[in-house]
Write a protein that holds these residues in place. Structure first.
Motif, mmCIF file in Angstrom:
data_model
loop_
_atom_site.group_PDB
_atom_site.id
_atom_site.type_symbol
_atom_site.label_atom_id
_atom_site.label_comp_id
_atom_site.label_asym_id
_atom_site.label_seq_id
_atom_site.Cartn_x
_atom_site.Cartn_y
_atom_site.Cartn_z
ATOM 1 N N ARG A 25 0.452 -0.946 0.185
ATOM 2 C CA ARG A 25 0.024 0.387 0.428
ATOM 3 C C ARG A 25 0.340 1.595 0.340
ATOM 4 N NH1 ARG A 25 -3.189 -0.764 5.210
ATOM 5 N NH2 ARG A 25 -1.000 -1.358 6.015
ATOM 6 N N VAL A 26 0.275 2.285 -0.678
ATOM 7 C CA VAL A 26 1.323 3.147 -1.003
ATOM 8 C C VAL A 26 0.380 5.082 -0.802
ATOM 9 C CG1 VAL A 26 2.300 5.455 -2.152
ATOM 10 C CG2 VAL A 26 2.437 2.454 -2.571
ATOM 11 N N PRO A 27 0.527 5.533 0.898
ATOM 12 C CA PRO A 27 2.160 5.432 1.239
ATOM 13 C C PRO A 27 2.045 4.160 2.475
ATOM 14 C CG PRO A 27 0.390 7.658 1.579
ATOM 15 C CD PRO A 27 0.107 6.649 1.287
ATOM 16 N N ASP A 28 1.197 3.887 3.126
ATOM 17 C CA ASP A 28 1.643 3.255 3.817
ATOM 18 C C ASP A 28 2.266 2.591 4.542
ATOM 19 O OD1 ASP A 28 -1.365 4.342 4.704
ATOM 20 O OD2 ASP A 28 -2.928 2.850 4.212
ATOM 21 N N ASP A 29 2.450 1.693 3.500
ATOM 22 C CA ASP A 29 3.070 0.536 3.060
ATOM 23 C C ASP A 29 4.839 0.300 3.045
ATOM 24 O OD1 ASP A 29 2.097 -1.520 4.559
ATOM 25 O OD2 ASP A 29 1.074 -2.421 2.470
ATOM 26 N N ILE A 30 4.873 1.902 2.276
ATOM 27 C CA ILE A 30 5.542 2.187 1.284
ATOM 28 C C ILE A 30 5.662 3.489 0.862
ATOM 29 C CG2 ILE A 30 5.500 0.767 -0.502
ATOM 30 C CD1 ILE A 30 8.672 0.867 -1.396
ATOM 31 N N ALA A 31 6.530 4.607 1.023
ATOM 32 C CA ALA A 31 6.249 5.952 0.601
ATOM 33 C C ALA A 31 6.574 6.230 -0.449
ATOM 34 C CB ALA A 31 6.461 7.315 2.002
ATOM 35 N N VAL A 32 6.875 7.340 -1.850
ATOM 36 C CA VAL A 32 7.291 7.308 -2.879
ATOM 37 C C VAL A 32 7.441 8.650 -3.294
ATOM 38 C CG1 VAL A 32 7.455 6.934 -5.860
ATOM 39 C CG2 VAL A 32 6.446 4.777 -3.654
ATOM 40 N N VAL A 33 8.434 9.318 -3.813
ATOM 41 C CA VAL A 33 8.495 10.347 -4.018
ATOM 42 C C VAL A 33 9.490 10.459 -5.343
ATOM 43 C CG1 VAL A 33 9.505 12.522 -3.726
ATOM 44 C CG2 VAL A 33 9.306 11.180 -1.671
ATOM 45 N N GLY A 34 8.278 11.338 -6.295
ATOM 46 C CA GLY A 34 9.699 11.383 -7.441
ATOM 47 C C GLY A 34 10.049 12.659 -8.103
ATOM 48 N N PHE A 35 10.050 12.800 -9.389
ATOM 49 C CA PHE A 35 10.436 14.345 -9.433
ATOM 50 C C PHE A 35 10.942 14.252 -10.728
ATOM 51 C CE2 PHE A 35 14.739 16.680 -10.207
ATOM 52 C CZ PHE A 35 15.507 16.898 -8.949
ATOM 53 N N ASP A 36 10.258 15.951 -10.852
ATOM 54 C CA ASP A 36 9.902 17.011 -12.037
ATOM 55 C C ASP A 36 8.604 17.172 -11.964
ATOM 56 O OD1 ASP A 36 11.990 16.056 -13.904
ATOM 57 O OD2 ASP A 36 10.902 13.749 -14.325
ATOM 58 N N ASP A 37 7.384 17.007 -10.981
ATOM 59 C CA ASP A 37 6.038 17.637 -10.788
ATOM 60 C C ASP A 37 6.039 17.734 -12.881
ATOM 61 O OD1 ASP A 37 4.156 18.371 -9.465
ATOM 62 O OD2 ASP A 37 5.014 20.354 -9.390
ATOM 63 N N SER A 38 6.215 16.562 -13.359
ATOM 64 C CA SER A 38 5.708 16.875 -14.942
ATOM 65 C C SER A 38 3.926 16.132 -14.824
ATOM 66 C CB SER A 38 6.072 16.049 -15.624
ATOM 67 O OG SER A 38 6.003 14.985 -15.382
ATOM 68 N N SER A 39 3.466 16.302 -15.761
ATOM 69 C CA SER A 39 1.638 16.062 -15.849
ATOM 70 C C SER A 39 2.037 14.263 -15.163
ATOM 71 C CB SER A 39 1.663 15.836 -17.351
ATOM 72 O OG SER A 39 2.317 15.101 -17.555
ATOM 73 N N ALA A 40 2.941 13.536 -15.337
ATOM 74 C CA ALA A 40 2.855 12.520 -14.952
ATOM 75 C C ALA A 40 2.227 12.029 -13.650
ATOM 76 C CB ALA A 40 4.684 11.394 -15.434
ATOM 77 N N ALA A 41 3.276 13.438 -12.586
ATOM 78 C CA ALA A 41 2.315 12.632 -11.452
ATOM 79 C C ALA A 41 1.684 13.304 -10.987
ATOM 80 C CB ALA A 41 3.490 14.323 -11.060
ATOM 81 N N LEU A 42 0.530 13.719 -11.924
ATOM 82 C CA LEU A 42 -0.888 13.733 -11.244
ATOM 83 C C LEU A 42 -1.710 12.844 -12.526
ATOM 84 C CD1 LEU A 42 -1.718 18.076 -12.205
ATOM 85 C CD2 LEU A 42 -1.260 16.315 -9.987
ATOM 86 N N ASP A 43 -1.118 11.776 -13.541
ATOM 87 C CA ASP A 43 -1.556 10.626 -13.632
ATOM 88 C C ASP A 43 -1.120 9.674 -12.803
ATOM 89 O OD1 ASP A 43 -2.498 11.919 -16.095
ATOM 90 O OD2 ASP A 43 -0.396 10.825 -17.245
ATOM 91 N N CYS A 44 -0.866 9.841 -12.006
ATOM 92 C CA CYS A 44 -0.278 8.394 -10.135
ATOM 93 C C CYS A 44 -1.340 8.438 -9.681
ATOM 94 C CB CYS A 44 0.983 8.514 -9.993
ATOM 95 S SG CYS A 44 2.127 8.572 -11.102
ATOM 96 N N ARG A 45 -1.609 7.520 -9.537
ATOM 97 C CA ARG A 45 -2.147 6.849 -8.485
ATOM 98 C C ARG A 45 -2.329 5.981 -7.949
ATOM 99 N NH1 ARG A 45 -4.281 10.373 -10.612
ATOM 100 N NH2 ARG A 45 -6.595 10.644 -11.444
ATOM 101 N N PRO A 46 -2.243 6.427 -6.424
ATOM 102 C CA PRO A 46 -2.114 7.757 -5.176
ATOM 103 C C PRO A 46 -1.078 9.033 -5.930
ATOM 104 C CG PRO A 46 -0.766 6.626 -4.080
ATOM 105 C CD PRO A 46 -0.799 5.900 -4.751
ATOM 106 N N LEU A 47 -2.087 10.068 -6.300
ATOM 107 C CA LEU A 47 -1.594 11.447 -6.938
ATOM 108 C C LEU A 47 0.565 11.367 -6.145
ATOM 109 C CD1 LEU A 47 -3.764 13.984 -6.823
ATOM 110 C CD2 LEU A 47 -3.471 12.493 -8.707
ATOM 111 N N LEU A 48 1.233 11.757 -7.183
ATOM 112 C CA LEU A 48 2.786 11.561 -6.940
ATOM 113 C C LEU A 48 3.446 12.418 -5.562
ATOM 114 C CD1 LEU A 48 4.545 9.995 -6.885
ATOM 115 C CD2 LEU A 48 5.647 10.891 -8.979
ATOM 116 N N THR A 49 3.798 11.918 -4.934
ATOM 117 C CA THR A 49 4.202 13.856 -4.186
ATOM 118 C C THR A 49 6.228 13.734 -5.251
ATOM 119 O OG1 THR A 49 3.710 13.067 -1.601
ATOM 120 C CG2 THR A 49 6.566 14.218 -1.850
ATOM 121 N N THR A 50 6.340 15.046 -5.343
ATOM 122 C CA THR A 50 7.343 14.713 -5.852
ATOM 123 C C THR A 50 8.670 16.192 -5.635
ATOM 124 O OG1 THR A 50 8.134 14.546 -8.500
ATOM 125 C CG2 THR A 50 6.375 16.282 -8.305
#
Length: 353
Positions: free
Chosen positions: A286-311
Motif C-alpha cells: 500500500r502507498v504510502p502506508d507500507d511504502i512512501a514514494v517520491v518522484g522528481f520533475d512535477d510533470s503531468s505524469a505526477a498527476l496521472d499516478c494513483r495515488p497522486l505523486l509527491t515529487t
C-alpha cells in the motif's frame, strides 16, 4: 495618412508603405530591419502603414541584410536506440520535452522568432551539423547531457550561439557561448526527497536513479545517497534505470524482491515513479502506508499516478524560457562570455508520501 490597397491582386510594396506613411523607402527598410536609430514616433507611423497596406516583408531579402533567419533550433540529442520508432516515441511522449518546447516557444514568440524542433541521435548528427552550418537558424537550444554525446562539441566548434539544457557532461575545448547552460540544483532536489521520506518516519530507503552517464542522473543518485549516509542510514540500495515508465516498473520489482522491508522510495523521474507505483501495488504494498514514494520533475505524469505523486518540482518551463533569453543575448552579442543559471527545486506534497 492614406493607404493604398493592392491593385489587381498584387502584393503591397515597400514603396506603397513609404507613401502611406509619408516617409522614404529607406526609413521603411530601417524599421523593418529593426534599426535602433529610427525615432519612436516614426517607427509607430511606419508600423501602422504596414498594417494598413497589408505589406508582408520579404523574409529572404531581409535575411540578406540582417544576416538573421529569425529561427532557433531546439535540438534534442538522445543516445542510440534499438530502433528509430522507440527513439521518436520517447521524444514526443515524455512530458519533459513538451515542457521545454512550451517554455522556449513562449519566450521566443514575442520576438517573432520561430522554433525548429530537431530530434537526433548519433546516427544522423552529420545531418544536423550540415543544417546548422547552412545558416538556417541563428542559434541552438541543445538538450543533451549524455557523457559520450559528441554533438555539444560539434555545435561548439561551428561557433554558432548555443545554450545547453543542463550542465555539460564533459568540458568543451574553449570558452564560448556554447558552454552556457541552464539547470536545476539536482542534488538539492534529491536531499529534499530524502528529508521528506525521513520526516515521514521511513528508515529503509532505496532509490531508482536515472542513467548515471548524465549529470542529472548521477547528481540525483549521489545527492540522495550521500545525504542519507551523512544521517547514518547508508548504504542505500539503488537501481539504475532509463527515465521510462517500463524502466521504473522493472526496477521497483527488482528492489522490492531484493529488499522486501523497504518503506521509502525515491524515484528520479515522475515517469519512472508512475511505473514504480504500479509495481509496488501489484506486489501487494500500500502507498504510502507500507511504502512512501517520491518522484522528481512535477510533470503531468505526477498527476496521472494513483495515488497522486509527491515529487520534487523543477520549473522546466521557466528554465526553457531562461535558455531562450540567454541564447537571444548571445545572438545579439556573439562575444558574450558563457553564462550558467541554476534554478532551485521545491517539494510538492501529494498523496504518495
Amino acid at each position: 495618412m492614406s493607404s493604398r490597397p493592392p491593385r489587381g491582386g498584387h502584393q503591397p510594396t515597400m514603396d506603397q508603405v513609404a507613401e502611406a506613411a509619408g516617409v522614404s523607402r529607406a526609413t521603411v527598410s530601417r524599421v523593418i530591419n529593426g534599426a535602433p536609430t529610427v525615432d519612436a514616433k516614426i517607427r509607430e507611423i511606419v508600423q501602422r502603414a504596414i498594417a494598413e497596406t497589408g505589406y508582408v516583408p520579404n523574409v529572404a531579402a531581409r535575411s540578406l541584410v540582417t544576416r538573421r533567419s529569425n529561427s532557433v533550433a531546439l535540438v534534442i540529442s538522445e543516445p542510440d536506440r534499438p530502433d528509430n520508432h522507440s527513439f521518436l516515441n520517447r521524444i514526443f511522449t515524455d512530458p519533459y520535452f513538451g515542457r521545454i518546447t512550451a517554455g522556449a516557444t513562449q519566450a521566443l514568440r514575442p520576438h517573432d522568432i520561430h522554433l525548429v524542433i530537431i530530434p537526433t541521435d548519433s546516427t544522423d548528427h552529420h545531418q544536423v551539423i550540415r543544417y546548422l552550418r547552412q545558416g538556417h537558424v541563428d542559434g541552438v537550444l541543445l538538450i543533451s547531457s549524455h557523457e559520450h554525446d559528441e554533438l555539444p562539441g560539434q555545435v561548439h566548434d561551428l561557433g554558432i550561439p548555443a545554450v545547453l539544457s543542463a550542465r555539460p557532461a564533459q568540458p568543451l575545448s574553449r570558452p564560448s557561448s556554447a558552454a552556457s547552460f541552464v539547470d536545476v540544483d539536482q542534488r538539492l532536489g534529491a536531499r529534499l526527497a530524502a528529508d521528506h521520506l525521513l520526516g515521514r518516519g521511513c528508515r529503509k530507503l532505496a532509490t531508482i536513479s536515472g542513467p548515471t552517464d548524465i549529470p542529472s542522473g548521477l547528481d540525483r543518485l549521489e545527492g540522495f545517497r550521500i545525504h542519507l549516509e551523512q544521517r547514518g542510514l547508508g548504504p542505500v540500495p539503488a537501481v539504475e534505470s532509463d527515465f521510462t515508465r517500463a524502466g521504473g516498473e522493472e526496477s521497483a520489482r527488482r528492489l522490492l524482491t531484493e529488499h522486501p522491508d523497504l518503506d521509502g522510495l525515491f524515484v528520479a523521474s515522475d515517469l519512472m515513479a508512475e511505473g514504480a507505483l504500479r509495481a509496488v501495488q501489484d506486489m501487494g504494498r500500500r502507498v504510502p502506508d507500507d511504502i512512501a514514494v517520491v518522484g522528481f520533475d512535477d510533470s503531468s505524469a505526477a498527476l496521472d499516478c494513483r495515488p497522486l505523486l509527491t515529487t520534487i518540482r523543477q520549473p522546466v518551463e521557466e528554465m526553457a524560457a531562461e535558455m531562450a533569453e540567454v541564447l537571444m543575448a548571445h545572438i545579439a552579442s556573439p562575444g558574450r562570455l558563457p553564462r550558467s543559471v541554476i534554478f532551485q527545486p521545491t517539494l510538492v506534497i501529494r498523496d504518495s508520501a
